[in-house]
Design an enzyme around this catalytic site. Structure first.
Site, mmCIF file in Angstrom:
data_model
loop_
_atom_site.group_PDB
_atom_site.id
_atom_site.type_symbol
_atom_site.label_atom_id
_atom_site.label_comp_id
_atom_site.label_asym_id
_atom_site.label_seq_id
_atom_site.Cartn_x
_atom_site.Cartn_y
_atom_site.Cartn_z
ATOM 1 N N ILE A 22 -20.087 -23.826 4.676
ATOM 2 C CA ILE A 22 -20.937 -23.559 3.523
ATOM 3 C C ILE A 22 -21.431 -25.021 3.108
ATOM 4 C CG2 ILE A 22 -20.505 -23.431 0.940
ATOM 5 C CD1 ILE A 22 -18.262 -21.302 1.601
ATOM 6 N N ASN A 96 -18.264 -29.942 -3.199
ATOM 7 C CA ASN A 96 -18.125 -28.524 -2.538
ATOM 8 C C ASN A 96 -16.912 -28.807 -1.607
ATOM 9 O OD1 ASN A 96 -19.069 -26.320 -0.927
ATOM 10 N ND2 ASN A 96 -18.853 -27.855 0.671
ATOM 11 N N SER A 149 -14.832 -20.524 -6.838
ATOM 12 C CA SER A 149 -14.410 -19.437 -5.671
ATOM 13 C C SER A 149 -14.219 -18.167 -6.542
ATOM 14 C CB SER A 149 -13.093 -19.721 -5.239
ATOM 15 O OG SER A 149 -12.585 -18.650 -4.480
ATOM 16 N N TYR A 164 -4.279 -22.709 -4.247
ATOM 17 C CA TYR A 164 -5.797 -22.571 -4.352
ATOM 18 C C TYR A 164 -6.341 -22.025 -5.520
ATOM 19 C CZ TYR A 164 -10.491 -21.488 -2.180
ATOM 20 O OH TYR A 164 -11.593 -21.409 -1.869
ATOM 21 N N LYS A 168 -9.100 -23.788 -8.172
ATOM 22 C CA LYS A 168 -10.249 -23.247 -8.146
ATOM 23 C C LYS A 168 -10.574 -22.655 -9.807
ATOM 24 C CE LYS A 168 -12.084 -24.019 -4.174
ATOM 25 N NZ LYS A 168 -13.117 -24.951 -4.214
ATOM 26 N N ILE A 196 -16.158 -15.897 2.897
ATOM 27 C CA ILE A 196 -17.168 -16.269 3.759
ATOM 28 C C ILE A 196 -16.796 -16.566 4.796
ATOM 29 C CG2 ILE A 196 -19.110 -17.887 3.816
ATOM 30 C CD1 ILE A 196 -19.470 -15.979 1.393
ATOM 31 N N THR A 198 -16.277 -18.679 7.510
ATOM 32 C CA THR A 198 -16.191 -20.174 7.779
ATOM 33 C C THR A 198 -15.063 -20.543 8.443
ATOM 34 O OG1 THR A 198 -15.305 -20.785 5.770
ATOM 35 C CG2 THR A 198 -17.651 -20.361 6.081
#
Length: 256
Positions: A22, A96, A149, A164, A168, A196, A198
């Site tokens: 990202i 980020n 997120s 997480y 976020k 996404i 990644t």
């Protein structure tokens, strides 16, 4: 008149987590829009090659800087160094950097997982904001963009990542708080990606990825480049009256 509003020509942007999927996609979009770019990274030295690619492809200044994002002094010192080397001012900061460690809260036997995720995702975001904010206040302008997120809006399923989700959610609300506090001299917004494709999602086996697709109305996992329009909008003059906003890019997941 519309397209020039999105131009970042002559501006300087920094992005943490700049060596990730990202992060580098955002960096490419910023450079393509004319901005000089500093990539702050942890251990992934791909950032050095990425910076060279940006210089050669987009004819902008681009450098990579190692930075321990969970350490306040490192973030501030690295930011100041990058600003000095890239032109003496900071127009855009993208906070980020982030990590996700699969775990169940009741199975944690110590505080290591929680502390590590909070250190990068929340503390690192706050330190990044502080580092950028001093420059923005001195200049009287700036755009800070957090990567939050969809986990800031809902609890993902079937994986259970309490740390997480908590960090976020805090990052999204931190953006709103700073948008009010910094309104006289800077804009502060966030982007909330969905699933996404990644390195952060590499842990997922095919069964889990299939479930993600089934829970997403568009029926697929997103690509990093599908996020960048939101960041360019928030970085540019096109969003000059936009602060305290969170843009969700999740294929419809949170709309179910």
């Amino acid at each position: 008149m519309t397209l020039p509003m999105f131009s970042l020509k002559g501006k300087t942007s920094l992005i943490t987590g700049g060596s990730g999927g990202i992060g580098f996609s955002i960096a490419k979009a910023l450079a393509a829009s004319g901005s000089n770019v500093g990539l702050l990274y942890g251990k992934n030295k791909k950032a050095l090659d990425y910076a060279q690619e940006l210089r050669e492809k987009y004819n902008v200044k681009a450098e990579a800087y190692p930075c321990a994002i969970e350490k306040r002094s490192a973030v501030i010192d690295t930011t100041n160094r990058a600003v000095e080397e890239l032109g003496g001012r900071l127009d855009i900061m993208v906070a980020n950097a982030g990590i996700g460690i699969p775990h169940l809260a009741l199975e944690d036997k110590d505080e290591d997982t929680w502390t590590k995720v909070v250190g990068v995702n929340l503390n690192g975001a706050y330190y990044t904001a502080q580092a950028a904010g001093h420059h923005f206040k001195k200049q009287g302008s700036g755009s800070l963009i957090f990567t939050a997120s969809m986990s800031a809006h809902i609890a993902n399923w079937p994986q259970q990542w309490a740390s997480y989700h908590a960090t976020k959610g805090a990052v999204k609300h931190l953006a709103r708080a700073l948008a009010v506090e910094w309104a006289p001299f800077a804009r502060v917004n966030s982007v909330s990606p969905g699933y996404i494709d990644t390195d952060l999602t590499l842990y997922a086996d095919e069964k889990l990825r299939k479930q993600w697709k089934e829970y997403t109305p568009q029926g697929r996992i997103g690509l990093p480049e599908e996020l960048v329009g939101a960041y360019i909008y928030l970085a540019s003059d096109a969003s000059s009256f936009c602060t305290g906003t969170d843009i969700v890019v999740d294929g419809g997941y949170t709309s179910r």
